[in-house]
Design an enzyme around this catalytic site. Structure first.
Site, PDB file in Angstrom:
ATOM      1  N   ILE A  35     -12.148   1.307  43.353  1.00 39.22           N
ATOM      2  CA  ILE A  35     -13.285   0.764  42.598  1.00 39.22           C
ATOM      3  C   ILE A  35     -13.590   1.734  41.450  1.00 39.22           C
ATOM      4  O   ILE A  35     -13.938   2.896  41.676  1.00 39.22           O
ATOM      5  CB  ILE A  35     -14.503   0.575  43.520  1.00 39.22           C
ATOM      6  CG1 ILE A  35     -14.165  -0.403  44.655  1.00 39.22           C
ATOM      7  CG2 ILE A  35     -15.709   0.076  42.726  1.00 39.22           C
ATOM      8  CD1 ILE A  35     -13.663  -1.765  44.227  1.00 39.22           C
TER       9      ILE A  35
ATOM     10  N   GLN B 298     -20.372  -7.579  39.771  1.00 35.00           N
ATOM     11  CA  GLN B 298     -19.414  -8.685  39.774  1.00 35.00           C
ATOM     12  C   GLN B 298     -19.476  -9.444  41.095  1.00 35.00           C
ATOM     13  O   GLN B 298     -19.418 -10.667  41.118  1.00 35.00           O
ATOM     14  CB  GLN B 298     -17.992  -8.152  39.551  1.00 35.00           C
ATOM     15  CG  GLN B 298     -17.696  -7.784  38.118  1.00 35.00           C
ATOM     16  CD  GLN B 298     -17.839  -8.967  37.201  1.00 35.00           C
ATOM     17  OE1 GLN B 298     -17.146  -9.962  37.356  1.00 35.00           O
ATOM     18  NE2 GLN B 298     -18.757  -8.891  36.264  1.00 35.00           N
TER      19      GLN B 298
ATOM     20  N   GLU C  94     -13.177 -11.858  40.557  1.00 34.46           N
ATOM     21  CA  GLU C  94     -13.087 -13.180  41.176  1.00 34.46           C
ATOM     22  C   GLU C  94     -13.097 -13.166  42.701  1.00 34.46           C
ATOM     23  O   GLU C  94     -13.628 -14.077  43.332  1.00 34.46           O
ATOM     24  CB  GLU C  94     -11.824 -13.885  40.664  1.00 34.46           C
ATOM     25  CG  GLU C  94     -11.976 -14.229  39.195  1.00 34.46           C
ATOM     26  CD  GLU C  94     -10.667 -14.555  38.499  1.00 34.46           C
ATOM     27  OE1 GLU C  94     -10.485 -15.718  38.119  1.00 34.46           O
ATOM     28  OE2 GLU C  94      -9.834 -13.650  38.321  1.00 34.46           O
TER      29      GLU C  94
END
Ligand SMILES: Cc1cc2nc3c(=O)[nH]c(=O)nc-3n(C[C@H](O)[C@H](O)[C@H](O)COP(=O)(O)OP(=O)(O)OC[C@H]3O[C@@H](n4cnc5c(N)ncnc54)[C@H](O)[C@@H]3O)c2cc1C
Ligand code: SF4
Lengths: 340, 744
Positions: free
Chosen positions: B635, B644, B711
């Site tokens: 990350i 996100q 996503e």
């Protein structure tokens, strides 16, 4: 949006005169509905009479103990007014259940009564709509009518009146004060909005050029036992699928007076006086509420995607009456989300 | 100087101040001289022909400059391939104002250009156009039998793998079975910012297009091919974007129309679509899914079938990977996956955040819940028993996969062990029905070729640039972090530039590959620049690094120093000043290391735990608690990564409970085309959301070890909500969104 001229009225008589002298003109309150309709070319006025400088923004107590709401007071100022909060908390709750803080800060009481339906087809010029273009047909019948009505509909229109505030008003039964080219008059709230019949282009009984100047609430506010219940597709900032305004007066567990009005189900805020009479003298029990709810929707008719509203309205009535009877509803001080 | 280690830290957005103070310039905000304004006229019908356009009436209005339609559009590129953008699906791309034919409702049929916006809009409202209407077909339900398997037309599309084992037989023989169909409607991206193109006419056929897009190079190659422009004469810029979500992957018809008008009128033109017109192009397609699962007595999957059918337009074969994930998320020897599309009279669908997987995970993850219940197992336990150690679709190991840790850590933090299995068996403190559901998914970890350049001036200020996009995801920030850390500079000394075809080429911003692709290019470019600085440092008088090799040194805290002995250091700025060079530059281009990657399956994973409360009388649902545990490599920035995932969860809640574009098939037209009626969650719908990252060390995916985070957080959210609703109520809703009427 078509080109238009604009004038700002400072006196009621001037506003009425100005409107009468311009054939395709409209009054402009907060503009939260009219401007949208103009952008979509649903409304095409060539002249706007701005109302916000009229001396009609006050809220004042009346000699008979009632309360006068100025037509130009904003929805927010009305909801948060001390007298409204303490004596008509049902109205406070209903207003705050509608739209968003930004919209309520701009929207006026007069404009709220006059706002037009949210039927999808009314807004989209690519589709026929009797309300927008009389005689063109009703696309909602046989179309996507989730937001449409189940009570008092007609073959020519099944639209609903979208206001929350007006549902509480229907229960509280004020009179609407209007000024027009032929002078002043008052209209009982229940007679203000109308059913579509074969003239769905007419939402209400105002005569051409008439201006709403205010609303006179009677003294009785059902401030102890009331509920405004709104059911919608998200927790805030959505129009009601079904809403219920309920007010009760109780002696012990016996109902001595009752008010019951529904939103999201008809072309007008749907007050059911027979149901109210059924409640009077009865014990405030779930059983009573169920019988009354069944009565309210007895003549209801679904149109496909809104069939569920019949059952939903029934359950919402029972819940709202129960909440009213329990008497633990309050006016909001800060609008906390009180969704079921 | 304090530490210059930024990677992994929750660094605040470097573009935040520009955004909140209004100095960030969006496509509609570029001010250029002598601008004309465009307004698109959209078709009211779904199919037919334009028979007459009364343009003369509108041209008579003073201030109307031109009415463009198929009647007067100049001759442009002839072949379909000129209209194909980098992510176009197979088929024949839509060409606005090409001919009289109407192919979908809201098709752009004319462009009005006027001296001001209001006039253009008014002219559009009075332009009379006559149509000859033809019968249209917009219902996927009626076209079920006409589904077909598309060719591999679109980049990234993979037809389902061949079946393995004998799924039909295994299903027949297994002790526990389920089969069901799942449906969700069309959804539109609806980023807050409307599609806009401001075209600056630079004279002599040269233009700069300030365009809302997720890929400036994609738009540039599209425009240059169609209009026969030289690349140098067609600069495309997008520095900030008010959300994309995939809507800006393909060049929008508004960009084409704005450039057309500018070139014809030899004048600057701005064109903005309306909110209603934001419903006139690509969308997540209405999808039908059929799943058939079976489980053995020990709770392992005996058979899995997943078939999907979704819509496409009459002119293109839009494809996305809906079912493939089902062959790799769980271990199963008997698998059959099927995928079809059917043509309808509507615009081609378009990738929307986690395209394919967001849809596929609805079917798979609700079916897994149903299967767990049929087998009498806790739904999380059922997933653990079917944990896939290898990607069976391609028969390769995963480069890294810490999904099991996500399951365990997520469950512990959520308190999953307190869940009771029976539907309707849990209530919250207010006595309301409460349900807990689980879901999750798998997503590609992809790297694309990307280039960058970097320059540093004598005062120690670094500028790094590449033509990637910034959806609002945090690209400016993470790239600045990587650059700062690579050269040991404070992040304030770094300027990162993007979104301009004058800059080195980067891929479209999509597919969650930006961090991996552009990040690798930025790191490699800064390292190349570092090597130049190192050589200069060695030339300094008495340089402590004279005999060192580049591998022996590191950049940190504004210094260049020996890794082994930090006291042997030079100050970076001193090196630059001593060198006498005003500026040092480097550039590089990075490709994925295919040799290293080839033996592995590269994927990120997640699991989502959801709590709902349901009012059993009124059918209202509230998502009161969500925990999303994500394994997506390293990350880079805890804060932007978390954001996100938070956004993904909100989106998933919308998908589960309210989001749907509703079509009236009589008109072949979407009817709730505005924000009052197309519902996305508002603050009151959102309660506690917790995000947990299980970091993976992975030097196979790419040198940075990142898998992308834009996503994966969406996967399984909608299914977990629906599963939680089942757990609360015993009602299995298989067509999303779960609205009040489905629970009455
Ligand atoms: C996105 C959105 C969501 C909303 N959600 C809700 C909701 O959940 N619940 C709800 O109840 N409402 C909702 N509203 C509607 C809102 O309450 C109305 O738009 C508002 O009350 C209208 O008041 P206004 O003063 O802005 O009217 P305007 O837009 O100014 O006028 C509306 C109409 O009233 C006429 N008019 C205005 N004042 C007078 C007068 N004094 N006499 C005669 N005619 C007059 C105008 O000519 C016009 O035809 C929403 C609106 C929007 C845009
Ligand atoms: S219901 Fe009324 S408003 Fe809606 S389409 Fe029919 S006529 Fe128009």
């Amino acid at each position: 949006m078509n080109p238009f001229t604009y004038s700002r009225a400072t006196a009621v008589a001037d506003a009425v005169r100005d409107k009468a002298s311009h054939p395709d003109s409209e009054y402009l309150g907060g503009g939260t509905n009219l401007i949208d309709l103009m952008k979509e070319n649903v409304a095409r006025p060539t002249h706007l009479v701005g109302l916000n400088k009229l001396p009609l923004a006050d809220i004042e107590t009346l000699p008979d103990g009632g309360l006068r709401l100025g037509a130009l007071a904003t929805n927010a100022d009305t909801a948060w007014h001390d007298e409204v909060k303490s004596r008509y908390p049902l109205l406070n709750q209903a207003i705050l259940a509608g739209a968003s803080p930004q919209l309520r800060n701009a929207a006026t009481n007069g404009g709220n009564l006059m706002q037009r339906t949210r039927c999808y087809y009314f807004y989209d010029l690519a589709t026929p709509c009797n309300k927008r273009e009389p005689g063109s047909g009703c696309s909602a019948i046989g179309g996507y009518n989730r937001v449409c009505g189940i009570l008092g509909t007609s073959e020519s229109c099944i639209a609903t009146h979208p206001s929350d505030m007006c549902v509480a008003l229907a229960a509280l039964a004020p009179t609407v004060r209007v000024s027009g080219p032929n002078g002043d008059r008052t209209i009982a709230f229940d007679d203000f909005h109308r059913l579509p019949g074969n003239q769905p282009e007419k939402d209400n009984t105002l005569e051409p050029g008439e201006l709403i100047t205010g609303l006179d609430l009677p003294a009785k506010g059902f401030e102890k036992n009331f509920s405004y219940l709104k059911l919608r597709d998200r927790s805030s900032y959505a129009f009601a699928l079904v809403s219920v305004a309920a007010g009760l007066e109780l002696e012990g567990n016996t109902i001595t007076d009752a008010r019951l009005a529904l939103g999201g189900v008809a072309h007008k805020p749907w007050r059911d006086q027979e149901a109210e009479n059924m409640l009077k003298g009865q014990p405030a029990t779930e059983d009573t509420f169920r019988r009354v709810a069944a009565k309210v929707v007895a003549d209801a008719k679904g149109h496909g995607s809104n069939d569920f509203k019949i059952e939903l309205a029934k359950r919402a009535i029972v819940r709202a009456l129960k909440q009213a009877a329990e008497g633990n509803q309050h006016a909001a001080d800060v609008f906390l989300n009180s969704n079921p | 100087m304090s530490t210059t280690n930024y990677i992994g830290k929750p660094t605040s957005r470097v573009d935040g101040p520009a955004k909140v103070t209004g100095t960030a310039t969006y496509a509609a905000e570029y001010q250029v001289a002598n601008m004309a304004y465009g307004y698109v006229v959209s078709s009211p019908i779904a199919k037919g022909k334009i028979t007459k356009i009364h343009a003369d009436e509108v041209l008579a209005l003073p201030g109307v400059v031109q009415v463009f339609s198929h009647e007067n559009v100049p001759s442009l590129a002839w072949f379909d391939r000129s209209y194909k953008d980098l992510v176009a699906p197979g088929g024949s791309p839509f060409r606005a104002l090409h001919d009289a034919e109407i192919k979908f409702s809201q098709q752009p049929v004319a462009l009005i250009v006027a001296e001001n916006f209001e006039l253009a809009r008014y002219a559009a409202s009075v332009l009379r156009i006559e149509y000859q209407q033809e019968d249209h077909e917009t219902s996927l339900e009626t076209q079920r039998a006409k589904g077909y398997e598309p060719g591999a037309g679109k980049t990234g599309f993979q037809p389902p793998p061949a079946p393995r084992g004998n799924p039909d037989k295994a299903w027949e023989e297994a002790p526990h079975r389920m089969e069901a169909e799942y449906v969700h409607g069309a959804q539109h991206h609806n980023p807050m910012e409307l599609f806009t193109t401001t075209v600056e006419w630079r004279g002599e056929g040269k233009i700069t297009a300030y365009d809302k897009t997720q890929g400036v190079y994609n738009v540039q190659q599209y425009l240059t091919k169609i209009f026969g422009l030289k690349k140098d004469d067609c600069r495309v810029v997008n520095e900030y974007m008010g959300g994309g979500f995939g809507a800006g992957l393909r060049p929008q018809y508004s960009a084409f129309l704005a450039v057309l008008a500018a070139l014809e009128l030899k004048r600057s033109v701005r064109l903005t679509l309306t909110r209603e017109q934001m419903f006139s192009f690509g969308h997540r397609p209405h999808t039908l899914q059929y799943l058939k699962l079976a489980a053995n007595a020990d709770g392992t999957l005996a058979a899995l079938q997943h078939h999907a059918l979704h819509e496409t337009s009459q002119f293109e074969d839009y494809t996305e990977n809906v079912v493939n994930w089902s062959g790799m998320l769980y271990q199963c020897e008997n698998v059959k996956l099927g995928y079809q599309i059917a043509k309808l009279d509507m615009y081609t669908p378009l990738d929307m955040r986690a395209p394919g997987a967001a849809s596929g995970s609805i079917g798979l993850e609700i079916a897994m819940d149903e299967m767990a219940y049929a087998a009498g197992l806790d739904p999380l336990e059922f997933r653990l028993r079917n944990y896939a150690e290898r990607d069976q679709n391609v028969d390769k190991p995963f480069s890294s996969k810490k999904l099991r840790d996500c399951y365990h850590q997520g469950a512990a933090k959520f308190g999953w062990d307190k869940r009771t299995q029976a539907p309707g068996s849990m209530r919250n403190g207010d006595g309301k029905l409460m349900g807990w559901g689980v879901g999750g998914g798998v997503w590609d970890a992809t790297q694309q070729k990307a280039a960058a350049k970097a320059s540093i001036t004598a005062d120690g200020k670094l500028t790094v640039s590449t033509a990637t996009g910034e959806n609002g995801t945090g690209t400016y920030t993470i790239m600045s972090q990587i650059a700062a850390e690579t050269l040991g500079l404070p992040i304030e000394a770094v300027t990162f530039k993007l979104g301009d075809t004058d800059l080195p080429e980067s891929p479209l911003q999509g597919g969650s590959w930006t961090a991996a692709s552009v990040g690798s290019a930025v790191q490699s470019t800064c390292a190349a620049l570092g090597e130049k600085i190192f050589k200069l440092a060695q030339k300094m008088d008495d340089s402590p690094l004279r005999d060192a090799k580049f591998e022996d040194v590191e950049f940190a805290s504004g210094q260049l120093r020996l890794r082994a002995d930090h006291s042997q250091a030079v100050v970076l700025r001193d090196v630059l000043q001593a060198s006498g060079e005003a500026k040092l530059e480097a550039d590089s281009s990075v490709m994925p290391n295919m040799v290293k990657q080839n033996g592995y399956s590269l994927h990120s994973h997640n699991v989502v735990f959801v709590e709902v409360t349901v009012d059993e009388d009124l059918g209202t649902v509230h998502v009161t608690r969500v925990l999303n545990a994500v394994a997506a490599g390293r990350i880079l920035n805890l804060k932007t990564a978390r954001s996100q995932v938070l956004g993904s969860v909100v989106w998933g809640i919308g998908m589960a409970l309210m989001e749907e574009t509703v079509m009236d098939h009589k008109f072949g037209r979407y009817m709730n085309h505005n924000f009052a009626e197309y519902h996305v969650p508002v603050n009151a719908d959102i309660h506690d959301i917790d995000v947990l990252f299980v970091e993976e060390e992975d030097d196979i995916v790419n040198p940075l070890g990142v898998k992308g985070i834009g996503e994966v957080g969406m996967l399984g959210v909608a299914a977990a909500v629906a599963n939680a609703v089942f757990h609360a109520t015993g009602k299995r809703v298989r067509d999303l969104p779960v609205m009040i009427d489905k629970l009455l």
